[in-house]
Design a protein around this motif. Structure first.
Motif, PDB file in Angstrom:
ATOM      1  N   ASP A  48     -45.807  -0.466 -53.316  1.00 12.15           N
ATOM      2  CA  ASP A  48     -45.847  -0.081 -51.757  1.00 12.15           C
ATOM      3  C   ASP A  48     -45.684   1.723 -52.100  1.00 12.15           C
ATOM      4  O   ASP A  48     -45.939   2.461 -51.722  1.00 12.15           O
ATOM      5  CB  ASP A  48     -45.087  -0.744 -51.378  1.00 12.15           C
ATOM      6  N   GLY A 100     -49.777   8.117 -52.923  1.00  9.95           N
ATOM      7  CA  GLY A 100     -51.165   8.742 -53.415  1.00  9.95           C
ATOM      8  C   GLY A 100     -51.542   8.187 -54.182  1.00  9.95           C
ATOM      9  O   GLY A 100     -52.314   8.863 -55.076  1.00  9.95           O
ATOM     10  N   ILE A 101     -50.948   7.294 -54.717  1.00  4.01           N
ATOM     11  CA  ILE A 101     -51.129   6.811 -56.105  1.00  4.01           C
ATOM     12  C   ILE A 101     -52.069   5.951 -56.489  1.00  4.01           C
ATOM     13  O   ILE A 101     -51.234   5.037 -55.846  1.00  4.01           O
ATOM     14  CB  ILE A 101     -49.574   6.219 -57.485  1.00  4.01           C
ATOM     15  N   ALA A 108     -45.484   3.553 -54.637  1.00  8.02           N
ATOM     16  CA  ALA A 108     -46.395   4.815 -55.399  1.00  8.02           C
ATOM     17  C   ALA A 108     -47.369   4.776 -54.897  1.00  8.02           C
ATOM     18  O   ALA A 108     -48.583   5.648 -54.716  1.00  8.02           O
ATOM     19  CB  ALA A 108     -46.738   3.682 -56.500  1.00  8.02           C
ATOM     20  N   ALA A 109     -47.993   3.682 -53.397  1.00 12.14           N
ATOM     21  CA  ALA A 109     -49.153   3.534 -52.979  1.00 12.14           C
ATOM     22  C   ALA A 109     -49.260   5.331 -51.819  1.00 12.14           C
ATOM     23  O   ALA A 109     -49.743   6.303 -51.571  1.00 12.14           O
ATOM     24  CB  ALA A 109     -49.621   2.744 -51.844  1.00 12.14           C
ATOM     25  N   LEU A 110     -47.315   5.386 -51.414  1.00 15.23           N
ATOM     26  CA  LEU A 110     -47.067   5.888 -50.624  1.00 15.23           C
ATOM     27  C   LEU A 110     -47.403   7.305 -50.294  1.00 15.23           C
ATOM     28  O   LEU A 110     -47.647   8.653 -49.841  1.00 15.23           O
ATOM     29  CB  LEU A 110     -45.629   5.799 -49.730  1.00 15.23           C
TER      30      LEU A 110
END
Ligand SMILES: Nc1ncnc2c1ncn2[C@@H]1O[C@H](COP(=O)(O)OP(=O)(O)OP(=O)(O)O)[C@@H](O)[C@H]1O
Ligand SMILES: [Mg+2]
Lengths: 234, 295
Positions: B180, B186-187, B182-184
């Motif tokens: 999560d 931008g990955i 990482a998604a934040l």
């Protein structure tokens, strides 16, 4: 700048947010208050794109971002410092900062921003090569904020930065947040610690039963009897 | 039991380390996929077998060996990506147990397809230096064994550089640590999982390509190679790619010494015994120490 209309989101079959409306104007710092489980984190996750919106719209500078993924929202300027910090274990402090700028390519600006956030949080500067998971709670919170700042956001979403942080350090962190707000960064701050939050925010909104129940200027909210009773312990 | 003979023991040990390097590469594959999904990929051993079989088929069809090997490597990496598409991407909720179950299906399917298309006979091709022996004093070992060890070390070094120095390596580590978060930043987390599958498949393929000249390969050898690789990963800590490689080398060396000192029939049991010892010594297995968050 950030316009949320009729936002619905939740888990399983239950909606936690049932039509949330909120505005955060440019260069404004708004705090989102609410009891345990009111849905502050749910709101933040829906804004950042980690949780799909089941209805309503989220607009950033007039642009509809409701259906965008987290990476596209970040590129649009919306960065979340998640609840519980979530720094990357196994990555050093400096690597956590570098990954914060993952979507950016402008090396010069990135290294300038790194100097800037390290000036903001000097304790991080002393621990650049330390594994992020070995930092104290307060230092991890600083790193989480610094990591989000490394994306050069236009709107910073902060979810409970006081959680699990020693009171003295909370004061430090809030002072820094106030500084960011004063420098013109647009901020939405979710907090249970209403006293601290209302000090840095110019206005606030209280989340209850999946929607905004009360909203107003911070000074006004501090004086509101229902807010005082429920969130200020007075 | 033979009388103690230092030269022979060293030769045996080097051979064992060669096998261990293969187990280590396979274990590395287990570790990469475990870190990114929390699942145990039962198809890992089949990818080793597929690489050897495909390269042997290319060689039999008179392709130059480097071309056959490169084609096999690309094929297996593509199979890894396809496995991600089927085994993870399509699942609504890619829970580790579900991904593990799907990987068993993929393993059985891979084995079946190889048997039907490439046949049941063991197959192979010569090593880079043929059957040449390298002499170091009284000790002499097959050149190919040294190639196996070198390939393993080279792969590990390249992977280490990738993880430590490159942008994508940093993104892979961040995704494994906290999807999560990482998604934040931008990955594209799903793409990172796919990339982990490709890397794991490549690790398996390299193992298969270098071991085939030594042992030949047939469609049914993937399962045992997978089991050895999994034991290696368990031994070294499945959440740690370097640990998996170290575990493989320890396993290979112990196997070799025990089959030399006791009986060669004992060889395959060593992995099983070590595996059980790890489970007993750490009741939650090394899984209990996982540092990676699943995606
Ligand atoms: N992953 C989840 N699955 C199911 N329900 C969840 C999940 N996360 C939160 N909830 C529920 O959603 C509601 C809102 O939770 P949320 O975390 O948004 O509250 P919060 O205001 O952030 O609370 P806190 O101040 O304790 O952080 C709660 O009733 C919670 O139990
Ligand atoms: Mg919360």
């Amino acid at each position: 700048m950030l316009e949320i209309d009729g936002l619905r989101a939740g888990y399983g079959t239950a909606d936690v947010l049932r039509g949330l409306d909120l505005r955060v104007h440019a260069a404004e710092c708004v705090c989102l208050l609410g009891a345990n489980g009111a849905g502050k984190t749910t709101t933040m996750r829906a804004l950042a794109g980690l949780l799909p919106a089941r209805g309503g719209t989220i607009r950033l500078d007039g642009r509809d971002v409701t259906r965008l993924g987290p990476d596209e929202r970040l590129a649009a300027g919306l960065a979340l410092v998640p609840e519980g910090r979530r720094v990357f274990a196994g990555l050093s402090v400096v690597e956590n900062l570098a990954i914060g700028a993952y979507l950016r390519a402008d090396r010069v600006a990135i290294s300038r921003d790194r100097e800037r956030v390290l000036a903001l949080f000097p304790r991080l500067a002393e621990r650049l090569s330390q594994d992020a998971s070995t930092l104290s709670g307060g230092e991890q919170q600083m790193l989480a904020i610094a990591r989000a700042l490394m994306s050069a956001p236009r709107v910073l979403l902060l979810d409970e930065p006081s959680m699990g942080v020693a009171p003295i350090v909370v004061r430090d962190i809030f002072r820094t947040i106030a500084g960011l707000a004063k420098d013109g960064l647009t901020i939405l701050l979710a907090e249970q610690n209403a006293r601290m939050a209302l000090k840095v925010a110019s206005s606030g909104a209280v989340l209850s039963e999946g929607a905004i129940a009360v909203r107003g200027e911070s000074t006004h909210l501090r004086a509101d009897p229902s807010v005082r009773e429920a969130y200020l312990g007075a | 039991m033979p009388a103690f003979d230092a030269t022979a023991l060293i030769q045996v040990l080097i051979g064992g380390i060669g096998n261990g390097a293969v187990y280590g590469l396979v274990g590395l594959g287990f570790s990469l996929i475990y870190r990114s999904t929390g699942a145990v990929n039962f198809a890992q051993g089949e990818w080793v077998m597929l690489a050897g079989m495909a390269a042997a088929a290319g060689f039999t069809a008179r392709w130059p060996l480097p071309v056959a090997a490169a084609a096999a490597l690309v094929l297996v990496a593509a199979v890894g990506v396809l496995s991600y598409q089927i085994g993870v991407r399509r699942l609504r909720d890619p829970a580790p147990l579900l991904v593990t179950m799907v990987s068993i299906g993929i393993a059985i399917f891979t084995k079946g397809v190889v048997m039907v298309t490439l046949g049941k006979n063991p197959n192979g091709y010569p090593g880079v230096f043929g059957d040449a022996l390298v002499r170091m004093g009284a000790v002499s070992v097959p050149a190919q064994t040294l190639i196996v060890i070198a390939a393993c070390l080279a792969f590990v070094a390249a992977l280490h550089l990738l993880f430590a120095r490159s942008r994508i390596g940093l993104a892979l580590r961040a995704s494994a640590a906290d999807a999560d978060a990482a998604a934040l930043v931008g990955i594209p987390v799903r793409r990172m999982v796919m990339f982990s599958f490709a890397l794991a498949a490549a690790a398996g393929a390299v193992a298969g390509l270098v071991v085939t000249p030594l042992t030949l390969i047939s469609y049914d050898q993937g399962t045992m190679l997978g089991f050895k690789g999994f034991s290696a990963a368990m031994l070294g800590g499945i959440a740690s790619p370097l640990g998996a490689v170290a575990g493989g080398i320890v396993l290979g060396a112990l196997e070799a010494v025990s089959s030399y000192q006791i009986s060669s029939r004992f060889k395959d049991a060593v992995a099983f015994i070590l595996f059980l010892l790890v489970l007993f010594a750490r009741p939650h297995g090394l899984f209990g120490r996982r540092t990676g968050e699943r995606v």
